[in-house]
Design a protein around this motif. Structure first.
Motif, short mmCIF file in Angstrom:
data_model
loop_
_atom_site.label_atom_id
_atom_site.label_comp_id
_atom_site.label_asym_id
_atom_site.label_seq_id
_atom_site.Cartn_x
_atom_site.Cartn_y
_atom_site.Cartn_z
N VAL A 138 49.69 36.24 52.44
CA VAL A 138 48.58 36.88 51.74
C VAL A 138 47.73 37.59 52.77
CG1 VAL A 138 46.54 36.56 50.30
CG2 VAL A 138 48.56 35.13 49.92
N SER A 179 57.28 35.96 49.24
CA SER A 179 56.22 36.58 48.44
C SER A 179 55.14 37.14 49.37
CB SER A 179 55.60 35.54 47.49
OG SER A 179 56.57 35.02 46.62
N GLN A 181 51.43 39.17 49.09
CA GLN A 181 50.36 39.64 48.21
C GLN A 181 49.28 40.33 49.02
OE1 GLN A 181 47.63 36.73 46.68
NE2 GLN A 181 47.28 37.80 44.75
N LEU A 222 48.36 36.01 42.00
CA LEU A 222 49.56 35.57 42.70
C LEU A 222 50.54 34.91 41.73
CD1 LEU A 222 50.96 35.24 45.46
CD2 LEU A 222 49.76 33.05 45.69
N THR A 229 46.31 42.62 44.13
CA THR A 229 45.32 42.02 43.25
C THR A 229 43.94 42.57 43.60
OG1 THR A 229 46.60 39.98 42.98
CG2 THR A 229 44.24 39.87 42.50
#
Length: 270
Positions: A138, A179, A181, A222, A229
């Motif tokens: 992230v 992942s 983000q 998420l 976001t």
């Protein structure tokens, strides 16, 4: 099933206050093992003790300065070696002020924290995540990545880097189970302004989210598999229109000829 891995530690940089502290509290409440990194040992230890008391959390502290090349190198080495399941690159610097009036030290600090450290920690984490085809990265950007402004050249520029850097990484890892983000906050009530001797009145009071609200929204995004976001954006179509225009702009630049407005089509110039 949660997208946030439970099998390893999650590193949170800049964890001693604000957004980093809010991430620590919420993730500890969900049972995640945490590594909390910041420069301020007293506040870091107090937070870790609170998490242990309130949530029986496994929360270790790492007192380090990401401006220090030795500290940063040690952390990179540990990320590639140890069992981390996630990294939240939250640490950063404001660096607001007119460039010609800024000190070399303040400029270098912003670039080092917002760009160099974030890039190197992202790389170290992704080396490990790629090896096991799992992990969460992230990166905390800012809506000011889209807002060049007087007094914001270094900060806005650094966050524009975070935007394009993270979006490019998402493309690189699109076919994996890693992942990535990008969180794009607007104004947030943290120590961001007070640490620079400002009162935060540069934005209307109604524009601010709390750090808790921001992180709650970021975690919800998420879980919804959002790549980007923007917690304070009411209408997601605004982002989608921006992306459409960006793609159209890039396609238009591939014309392979000089635009007429630069004289290419003016017979008088031939």
């Amino acid at each position: 099933m949660s997208i946030i891995p439970k099998d390893g530690r999650i590193l949170i940089t800049g964890a001693s206050s604000g957004i980093g502290e809010a991430y620590a509290i919420k993730l500890a409440g969900r049972g995640h093992k945490l590594s909390l990194l910041a420069r301020r040992k007293d506040r870091l230890e107090a937070l870790a003790q609170r998490l242990r008391s309130d949530f029986s959390a496994d929360a270790e502290t790492i007192v380090a300065d990401l401006e220090d090349a030795v500290h940063l190198g040690r952390l990179e080495e540990r990320l590639t070696r140890d069992d981390f399941s996630g990294v939240i690159n939250n640490a950063g610097a404001g660096g607001l002020g007119f460039l010609a009036d800024s000190s070399t030290q303040s400029v270098e600090r912003t670039v080092t924290l917002n760009i160099v450290a974030l890039t190197r920690l992202s790389r170290a984490a992704l080396i490990a995540f790629k090896r096991k085809n799992a992990g969460l990265l992230v990166n905390i950007g800012s809506v000011l990545a889209h807002a060049p402004s007087p007094g914001g050249a270094i900060y806005s520029g650094s966050k524009a880097f975070v935007l394009n850097f993270t979006r490019s990484l998402q493309m690189e890892f699109a076919e994996t189970d890693v992942s990535i983000q990008l969180v794009m906050p607007g104004p947030v009530r943290t120590e961001f302004f007070s640490s620079q001797g400002m009162d935060g009145s540069v934005f209307p009071a109604a524009a601010y989210l709390s750090a808790d609200e921001l992180v709650e929204a970021a975690l919800a995004g998420l879980e919804n598999r959002e790549l980007v976001t923007v917690p304070s954006l009411p209408d997601l179509q605004s982002w989608e229109r921006l992306e459409t225009i960006r793609r159209e702009f890039l396609a238009a630049t591939m014309s392979g000829k000089v635009a007429d407005r630069y004289g290419a089509g003016d017979p008088a110039l031939e």
